[in-house]
Enzyme design. Structure first.
Site, PDB file in Angstrom:
ATOM      1  N   HIS A   1       3.845  25.126  -1.421  1.00  0.00           N
ATOM      2  CA  HIS A   1       4.407  26.634  -0.535  1.00  0.00           C
ATOM      3  C   HIS A   1       5.503  27.189  -1.759  1.00  0.00           C
ATOM      4  O   HIS A   1       5.181  28.331  -1.843  1.00  0.00           O
ATOM      5  CB  HIS A   1       5.534  25.910   0.858  1.00  0.00           C
ATOM      6  N   GLU A   2       6.132  26.942  -2.194  1.00  0.00           N
ATOM      7  CA  GLU A   2       7.080  27.043  -3.974  1.00  0.00           C
ATOM      8  C   GLU A   2       6.042  27.465  -4.252  1.00  0.00           C
ATOM      9  O   GLU A   2       6.753  28.510  -5.676  1.00  0.00           O
ATOM     10  CB  GLU A   2       8.159  26.267  -4.208  1.00  0.00           C
TER      11      GLU A   2
ATOM     12  N   HIS B   1       4.951  30.733  -3.903  1.00  0.00           N
ATOM     13  CA  HIS B   1       5.694  32.064  -5.062  1.00  0.00           C
ATOM     14  C   HIS B   1       5.870  31.996  -6.531  1.00  0.00           C
ATOM     15  O   HIS B   1       5.674  33.117  -6.737  1.00  0.00           O
ATOM     16  CB  HIS B   1       7.195  31.297  -4.234  1.00  0.00           C
TER      17      HIS B   1
ATOM     18  N   HIS C   1       2.922  34.294  -6.726  1.00  0.00           N
ATOM     19  CA  HIS C   1       2.831  35.790  -6.843  1.00  0.00           C
ATOM     20  C   HIS C   1       3.859  36.464  -7.815  1.00  0.00           C
ATOM     21  O   HIS C   1       3.458  37.423  -8.294  1.00  0.00           O
ATOM     22  CB  HIS C   1       4.249  35.308  -5.555  1.00  0.00           C
TER      23      HIS C   1
END
Length: 685
Positions: free
Chosen positions: A471-472, A475, A478
């Site tokens: 999940h991290e 980011h 991104h």
């Protein structure tokens, strides 16, 4: 700028990607750096505001966007440190900066000459023929100024300044009190028998934590959410209850770290600010800038999901009681749920239960053969560790990131291990943001809170920690793949209820068959994970537990309830209001408390998620649709990764993110895939 050359914080480091030279920077360097950077930025702004030439995009909006680079550098360095490796001096600096930076932003937003120029360009934006990124940036600068109080009279602006300064102090102090009370609430266990159920590594970590505090025995540290991973494993009901109670009592114990009075003041100030700006409440003020249309639409979504989740939760609790073989107290539910999930792993002795999976999830293997490998397949990225470069703490590791053509595009910093100086949870930060205008390439940080292993042993990840790592890194991707002109549109600088979407999409690769078989090897033997075990783990992860859904929705409803209050209906008791709000939402449960209770809800009282904690479920609507889009297209395919990067990851806020996602799908997203994923589809039909 020569005046910055003597500052270790502000001077060019000479390192790749202008990585800060952390070895040269001491805490004593920060305030002098701000003493230089703040007035330098104000001088730049004054020159823009006083420009005698007619306002244009270039000499007003573009110039404002390019200003304040030394200040941005100081912020990127200091606030990464303050969250991940705090100490008393850094906490004191953060308190001082909270007020100074707020006053600085207000001075810019309320500069009448500057606002007049911004408003002029805003009114003429269509006639000026601006590109979409230029138009969106102009609109953002105008709205930010208005929302900061630029359109108010002198008395209104003075009140806005007072409110903003006080809120900055309170929210900073909230986070610091939470860190202090979380550390102080760690549970001391004198006898090793009381640690039964924890892994060897967790027991060793608890022993080290106790020794560091000068205690005999073991110290079980608390994690940020209400549910504690240790409670899922500890076999002693009495010890489980102690850890659970320590978690839910945080910052509401009547000591110096009690946050309840602060919460009431924060809520009142936010409501008053919203009123000054013409909004009914703080939720309306916040959601006006998000992709959700209004607070009522958010409340409707939470109500729809809440009704289905409650029914699913009751069914799940009934199964847990039966499997547990007796009544359940609130401290037993997490333990019983973990035991039930393990039982679903099948009886094949070669496979073991799903709790065995962490033996096949060693951190380095997960990173290189899982997280990085998936990014390589999807986006053509490659990662080279740079031991010659040094982070802000000895545990921080640094990788240089290359694109498919071998061009360096940025740095990735991994700060994986828990420590007393680090706030709980997991997050992504940027030290430097990508910008074509400024010629900067990104430096991104992932922060986790894994248990540091004994020397010579690997760090094993639980299933939840594995998913969090993916999940991290979503980011991080991104930020790394950002390809925008303007820095304030870079990477994760998107609406709050969109920012979690790319990170949630990246979770799908954690257990994808083409990924998990690469990294899932036994930490000691190197043997690949049995196929039956992988199947059981995937089956367990296919549908969120009702417990997880209810505790999340309860926290989201609690956030919305606090921030839909007007100045005329403020409560005077935090815990009483919390109980009423959960009951009104139909999410009150003696057995499933909210993911965060008010007193330690750092997302909304210390961080940037006030009125926006719903964003995780709102983003998950897009995520669930995108997961199906990937799977229908063949999964881990470069052509799909490239399309996703081009449509979403690279564009940041330079385009309407929801419209860009709909264009990628060929239609707007619907809620149906989310309902199926959460096991709620039948309950809502």
């Amino acid at each position: 700028m020569s005046e910055f050359a003597a500052s270790p914080v502000l001077a060019d480091s000479g390192l790749p990607y202008d990585l800060p030279d952390f070895a040269r920077i001491s805490d004593d360097d920060f305030l002098p750096a701000y003493d230089l950077a703040l007035p330098a930025h104000l001088a730049e702004v004054a020159a823009i505001a006083e420009n005698p030439e007619p306002p244009t995009f270039a000499n007003t909006i573009g110039a404002l966007e390019a200003s304040g680079r030394p200040l941005a550098r100081a912020n990127g360095i200091f606030f990464n440190l303050e969250g991940a490796d705090s100490n008393p001096q850094r906490s004191q600096i953060a308190q001082e900066l909270a007020v100074r930076l707020t006053e600085h932003r207000n001075a810019i937003a309320m500069n009448p000459a500057l606002f007049a120029r911004i408003a002029d360009v805003y009114r003429r934006s269509e006639a000026l023929g601006l590109s979409e990124p230029q138009r969106r940036l102009t609109e953002r600068k105008y709205r930010d100024a208005v929302r900061a109080g630029a359109g108010l009279d002198d008395a209104g602006q003075a009140e806005m300044r007072r409110i903003a300064a006080r809120l900055a102090t309170l929210t900073t102090e909230f986070s610091q009190k939470l860190l202090d009370d979380t550390n102080a609430s760690a549970v001391h266990l004198p006898d090793e028998a009381q640690t039964a159920g924890l892994s060897t590594g967790e027991i060793a970590a608890a022993r080290r934590a106790a020794a560091e505090k000068g205690l005999d025995g073991y110290l079980v540290a608390l994690e940020l959410p209400t549910s504690q991973s240790s409670v899922a494993k500890l076999t002693s009901p009495q010890v489980r209850d102690r850890v659970f109670q320590a978690s839910v009592d945080r910052c509401a114990r009547g000591n110096e770290n009690d946050t309840r009075a602060m919460i009431l003041e924060i809520v009142e100030l936010r409501a008053r600010r919203a009123q000054l700006l013409g909004y009914a409440n703080h939720a309306e003020f916040v959601i006006a800038e998000e992709t959700a249309p209004d607070p009522a639409a958010v409340a409707d979504l939470l109500r729809e999901l809440g009704a289905a989740a409650r029914a699913a939760g009751e069914r799940e609790l009934a199964r847990l009681r039966e499997h547990h073989g007796g009544p359940l107290g609130p401290a037993d539910v997490t333990f019983a749920l973990a035991a039930w999930q393990r039982a679903q792993g099948g009886t094949d002795p070669e496979a073991g239960g799903i709790d065995e999976f962490e033996q096949y999830c060693e951190l380095d293997a997960v990173l290189h053969d899982g997280v990085f490998a998936a990014a390589g397949e999807l986006y053509g990225l490659s990662f080279t560790e740079r031991p010659d470069l040094h982070g802000y703490h000895p545990d921080v590791r640094i990788w240089e990131v290359f694109d498919a053509d071998g061009n360096g595009i940025g740095l990735f910093l991994g700060d994986f291990y828990a420590r007393a100086s680090k706030r709980g949870g997991a997050w992504m930060n940027t030290v430097v943001d990508q910008s074509g205008q400024l010629g900067t390439r990104p430096i991104v940080v992932n922060v986790l809170n894994l248990t540091k292993p004994e020397p010579g042993r690997g760090c094993l990840l639980s299933l939840d920690q594995l998913v969090t790592a993916f999940h991290e890194f979503g980011h991080a991707v991104h930020g790394l793949l950002s390809a925008v002109e303007f820095v304030s549109q870079s990477g994760t600088s998107v609406p709050r209820d969109f920012v979690e979407f790319p990170s949630q999409v990246n979770e799908m690769w954690a257990l994808h068959p083409d990924v998990v078989t690469r990294y899932a090897r036994h930490a000691e033997t190197g043997e690949p994970a049995p196929a039956a075990l992988l199947e059981a783990v995937r089956a367990a992860g296919d549908v969120e537990s009702a417990h997880s859904t209810v505790e999340y929705l309860a926290a989201a409803a609690l956030d919305l309830a606090w921030h839909r209050l007007s100045v005329d209906d403020l409560p005077d008791d935090v815990l009483a209001f919390e109980a009423r709000a959960l009951a009104d939402a139909g999410l009150a449960s003696d057995l499933i408390p909210p993911r965060y209770r008010s007193s330690y809800f750092n997302h909304i009282f210390g961080g940037g998620y006030s009125s926006a904690y719903y964003s995780y479920i709102w983003s998950e609507i897009l995520d669930a649709e995108t997961e199906q889009w990937f799977l229908k297209g063949g999964g881990l395919q470069r052509v799909l990764g490239r399309a996703f990067a081009d449509a979403v990851l690279s564009r940041g806020d330079s385009a309407d993110p929801v419209a860009a996602h709909a264009a990628m799908l060929g239609r707007p997203a619907t809620i149906d895939p989310l309902l199926r994923r959460r096991g709620l589809a039948a309950a809502t039909e």
